[in-house]
Design an enzyme around this catalytic site. Structure first.
Site, PDB file in Angstrom:
ATOM      1  N   HIS A   1      -5.579   3.688  -1.826  1.00  0.00           N
ATOM      2  CA  HIS A   1      -6.930   3.998  -1.358  1.00  0.00           C
ATOM      3  C   HIS A   1      -7.288   5.398  -1.828  1.00  0.00           C
ATOM      4  CE1 HIS A   1      -9.748   4.058   2.462  1.00  0.00           C
ATOM      5  NE2 HIS A   1     -10.377   4.430   1.359  1.00  0.00           N
TER       6      HIS A   1
ATOM      7  N   HIS B   1      -3.711  -4.664   7.603  1.00  0.00           N
ATOM      8  CA  HIS B   1      -3.888  -3.525   8.505  1.00  0.00           C
ATOM      9  C   HIS B   1      -3.057  -3.700   9.767  1.00  0.00           C
ATOM     10  CE1 HIS B   1      -5.471   0.054  10.287  1.00  0.00           C
ATOM     11  NE2 HIS B   1      -5.993   0.318   9.113  1.00  0.00           N
ATOM     12  N   GLY B   2      -2.153  -2.743   9.972  1.00  0.00           N
ATOM     13  CA  GLY B   2      -1.346  -2.720  11.186  1.00  0.00           C
ATOM     14  C   GLY B   2      -0.246  -3.767  11.230  1.00  0.00           C
TER      15      GLY B   2
ATOM     16  N   ASP C   1      -0.118   4.485  -0.115  1.00  0.00           N
ATOM     17  CA  ASP C   1      -0.813   5.725   0.287  1.00  0.00           C
ATOM     18  C   ASP C   1       0.095   6.713   1.013  1.00  0.00           C
ATOM     19  OD1 ASP C   1      -3.120   4.541  -0.604  1.00  0.00           O
ATOM     20  OD2 ASP C   1      -3.964   4.180   1.384  1.00  0.00           O
ATOM     21  N   HIS C   2       0.935   6.172   1.914  1.00  0.00           N
ATOM     22  CA  HIS C   2       1.651   7.098   2.792  1.00  0.00           C
ATOM     23  C   HIS C   2       2.864   7.771   2.142  1.00  0.00           C
ATOM     24  CE1 HIS C   2      -1.278   6.569   5.714  1.00  0.00           C
ATOM     25  NE2 HIS C   2      -1.040   5.285   5.895  1.00  0.00           N
TER      26      HIS C   2
ATOM     27  N   GLY D   1       1.213  -1.422   4.343  1.00  0.00           N
ATOM     28  CA  GLY D   1       1.610  -0.109   3.858  1.00  0.00           C
ATOM     29  C   GLY D   1       2.473   0.671   4.813  1.00  0.00           C
ATOM     30  N   HIS D   2       1.892   1.105   5.924  1.00  0.00           N
ATOM     31  CA  HIS D   2       2.556   2.073   6.792  1.00  0.00           C
ATOM     32  C   HIS D   2       3.926   1.599   7.253  1.00  0.00           C
ATOM     33  CE1 HIS D   2       3.242   4.395  10.522  1.00  0.00           C
ATOM     34  NE2 HIS D   2       2.774   5.372   9.766  1.00  0.00           N
TER      35      HIS D   2
ATOM     36  N   THR E   1      -7.127   6.292  10.118  1.00  0.00           N
ATOM     37  CA  THR E   1      -6.975   5.229   9.128  1.00  0.00           C
ATOM     38  C   THR E   1      -8.236   4.378   9.193  1.00  0.00           C
ATOM     39  OG1 THR E   1      -5.565   3.399   8.383  1.00  0.00           O
ATOM     40  CG2 THR E   1      -5.743   3.734  10.769  1.00  0.00           C
ATOM     41  N   THR E   2      -8.343   3.369   8.319  1.00  0.00           N
ATOM     42  CA  THR E   2      -9.549   2.548   8.300  1.00  0.00           C
ATOM     43  C   THR E   2      -9.716   1.824   9.632  1.00  0.00           C
ATOM     44  OG1 THR E   2      -8.970   2.172   5.999  1.00  0.00           O
ATOM     45  CG2 THR E   2     -10.801   0.887   6.879  1.00  0.00           C
TER      46      THR E   2
ATOM     47  N   ARG F   1      -7.213  12.683   0.942  1.00  0.00           N
ATOM     48  CA  ARG F   1      -6.164  13.164   1.860  1.00  0.00           C
ATOM     49  C   ARG F   1      -4.762  12.700   1.455  1.00  0.00           C
ATOM     50  NH1 ARG F   1      -7.536   9.752   7.280  1.00  0.00           N
ATOM     51  NH2 ARG F   1      -9.546  10.736   6.953  1.00  0.00           N
ATOM     52  N   HIS F   2      -4.671  11.622   0.687  1.00  0.00           N
ATOM     53  CA  HIS F   2      -3.332  11.217   0.217  1.00  0.00           C
ATOM     54  C   HIS F   2      -3.347  10.932  -1.292  1.00  0.00           C
ATOM     55  CE1 HIS F   2      -5.184   7.439   1.391  1.00  0.00           C
ATOM     56  NE2 HIS F   2      -4.808   7.511   2.660  1.00  0.00           N
TER      57      HIS F   2
ATOM     58  N   ARG G   1      -9.484   7.978  -1.158  1.00  0.00           N
ATOM     59  CA  ARG G   1     -10.477   8.352  -0.144  1.00  0.00           C
ATOM     60  C   ARG G   1     -11.348   9.483  -0.657  1.00  0.00           C
ATOM     61  NH1 ARG G   1      -8.880   6.274   5.275  1.00  0.00           N
ATOM     62  NH2 ARG G   1     -10.690   7.404   6.008  1.00  0.00           N
TER      63      ARG G   1
ATOM     64  N   GLU H   1     -10.668  -9.637   2.710  1.00  0.00           N
ATOM     65  CA  GLU H   1      -9.422  -9.259   3.375  1.00  0.00           C
ATOM     66  C   GLU H   1      -9.772  -9.139   4.855  1.00  0.00           C
ATOM     67  OE1 GLU H   1      -7.181  -5.984   1.743  1.00  0.00           O
ATOM     68  OE2 GLU H   1      -6.257  -5.570   3.679  1.00  0.00           O
TER      69      GLU H   1
ATOM     70  N   ASN I   1       0.856  -1.189   0.000  1.00  0.00           N
ATOM     71  CA  ASN I   1       0.000   0.000   0.000  1.00  0.00           C
ATOM     72  C   ASN I   1       0.897   1.245   0.000  1.00  0.00           C
ATOM     73  OD1 ASN I   1      -1.416   2.284   1.103  1.00  0.00           O
ATOM     74  ND2 ASN I   1      -3.110   0.906   1.519  1.00  0.00           N
TER      75      ASN I   1
ATOM     76  N   ARG J   1       3.369  18.803   2.501  1.00  0.00           N
ATOM     77  CA  ARG J   1       3.888  20.067   1.957  1.00  0.00           C
ATOM     78  C   ARG J   1       3.100  20.560   0.743  1.00  0.00           C
ATOM     79  NH1 ARG J   1       9.236  21.864   2.949  1.00  0.00           N
ATOM     80  NH2 ARG J   1       9.449  21.794   5.192  1.00  0.00           N
TER      81      ARG J   1
ATOM     82  N   GLU K   1      -8.480   0.347  -2.943  1.00  0.00           N
ATOM     83  CA  GLU K   1      -9.354   0.382  -1.770  1.00  0.00           C
ATOM     84  C   GLU K   1     -10.309   1.558  -1.941  1.00  0.00           C
ATOM     85  OE1 GLU K   1      -7.073   0.794   1.755  1.00  0.00           O
ATOM     86  OE2 GLU K   1      -5.929  -1.015   1.387  1.00  0.00           O
TER      87      GLU K   1
HETATM   88  N1  PXP Z   1      -5.743  -3.182   3.968  1.00  0.00           N
HETATM   89  C1  PXP Z   1      -6.722  -2.250   4.028  1.00  0.00           C
HETATM   90  C2  PXP Z   1      -8.086  -2.634   3.574  1.00  0.00           C
HETATM   91  C3  PXP Z   1      -6.454  -0.944   4.484  1.00  0.00           C
HETATM   92  O1  PXP Z   1      -7.448  -0.032   4.539  1.00  0.00           O
HETATM   93  C4  PXP Z   1      -5.132  -0.614   4.841  1.00  0.00           C
HETATM   94  C5  PXP Z   1      -4.822   0.784   5.259  1.00  0.00           C
HETATM   95  O2  PXP Z   1      -5.004   1.643   4.186  1.00  0.00           O
HETATM   96  C6  PXP Z   1      -4.142  -1.610   4.739  1.00  0.00           C
HETATM   97  C7  PXP Z   1      -4.477  -2.895   4.329  1.00  0.00           C
HETATM   98  C8  PXP Z   1      -2.725  -1.336   5.089  1.00  0.00           C
HETATM   99  O3  PXP Z   1      -2.619  -1.051   6.450  1.00  0.00           O
HETATM  100  P1  PXP Z   1      -1.232  -0.541   7.037  1.00  0.00           P
HETATM  101  O4  PXP Z   1      -0.928   0.770   6.386  1.00  0.00           O
HETATM  102  O5  PXP Z   1      -1.500  -0.449   8.493  1.00  0.00           O
HETATM  103  O6  PXP Z   1      -0.207  -1.585   6.680  1.00  0.00           O
END
Ligand code: PXP
Length: 235
Positions: free
Chosen positions: A43, A189-190, A9-10, A211-212, A100-101, A49-50, A45, A149, A7, A18, A70
């Protein structure tokens, strides 16, 4: 071997801090793919936002692996998805005030709305981001989702070892049920470098979406070279 969806996004979150043009998530796509990822996840959104509409268009053009978009179950985003054509749309709950989600999609409680959006996205295959609950998994199957998922956030946030083991059991049972129903089974996620292995070892997940933690790690694995380059320029 399970597949890794990255992912990105970040990378865009850092750019938006910026409101400039770097770092560009589009530039990450080829690098992520060459490093062995199965696919790219982003994602779009509603509050943008990103990831922006422009990012998504360009990511689709340069992505040669597998693009997982997403999105909230919203017709305005579905219209964009139909035009851009990701390989999979993962439907997620979305609230503007969340960081976040948070929590999975309530497929069981929003059966008709989910059915409508899955039909509206066809022939794009859809995945439901849900908690590892039998009721949600069965509902996702009945709605016609191709994949689920399972949300690993509660596992990632477990306060102690006992709670972590409970969450692992829950994920294992949910993953097995989804597979029995013929669903493709992902999770995410996480997840981090420290907590992902026990989930991999359950042996029930075909795909991990992360992702993060990867973007966070990249800051430190890349910063020495970035500094060396700037030292040369100012020297
Ligand atoms: N899967 C889904 C459905 C998510 O919404 C996210 C966060 O955007 C992730 C995976 C990735 O989560 P993380 O950034 O915590 O790894």
């Amino acid at each position: 071997m399970a597949r890794l969806g990255v992912n990105i996004d970040h990378i865009a979150t850092l750019r938006q801090a910026r409101r400039t043009d770097e770092p560009d998530p589009v530039n990450a796509v080829g690098i992520v793919e060459r490093a062995g990822a199965f696919g790219i996840v982003c994602h779009l959104r509603e509050d943008r936002r990103h990831i922006s509409d422009r990012d998504l268009e360009l990511i689709r053009r340069v992505c040669v692996s597998h693009l997982n978009l997403e999105m909230a179950a919203e017709e305005s985003i579905a219209a964009i998805a139909r035009r851009v054509g990701p390989d999979v749309c993962t439907l997620v709950p979305e609230r503007r005030e969340e960081v976040t989600t948070e929590g999975g999609l309530d497929v069981a409680g929003g059966f008709d709305q989910q059915k409508q959006i899955v039909a509206a996205l066809a022939p794009i295959r859809c995945s439901a981001f849900i908690d590892a609950e039998a009721e949600q998994i069965r509902a996702a199957h009945e709605v016609g989702f191709h994949a689920v998922e399972l949300h690993t956030g509660e596992y990632a946030n477990a306060a102690d070892e006992h709670a972590r083991q409970d969450q692992l059991r829950r994920l294992a049972e949910g993953g097995r049920l989804a597979a029995e129903l013929g669903l493709y089974v992902a999770c995410g996620h996480g997840l981090t470098y420290r907590n992902v292995r026990p989930v991999v070892e359950l042996g029930v997940f075909e795909e991990f979406n992360i992702g993060h933690s990867i973007v966070s790690r990249a800051v430190f694995t890349g910063i020495a070279e970035a500094v060396r380059e700037m030292v040369r320029l100012v020297g």
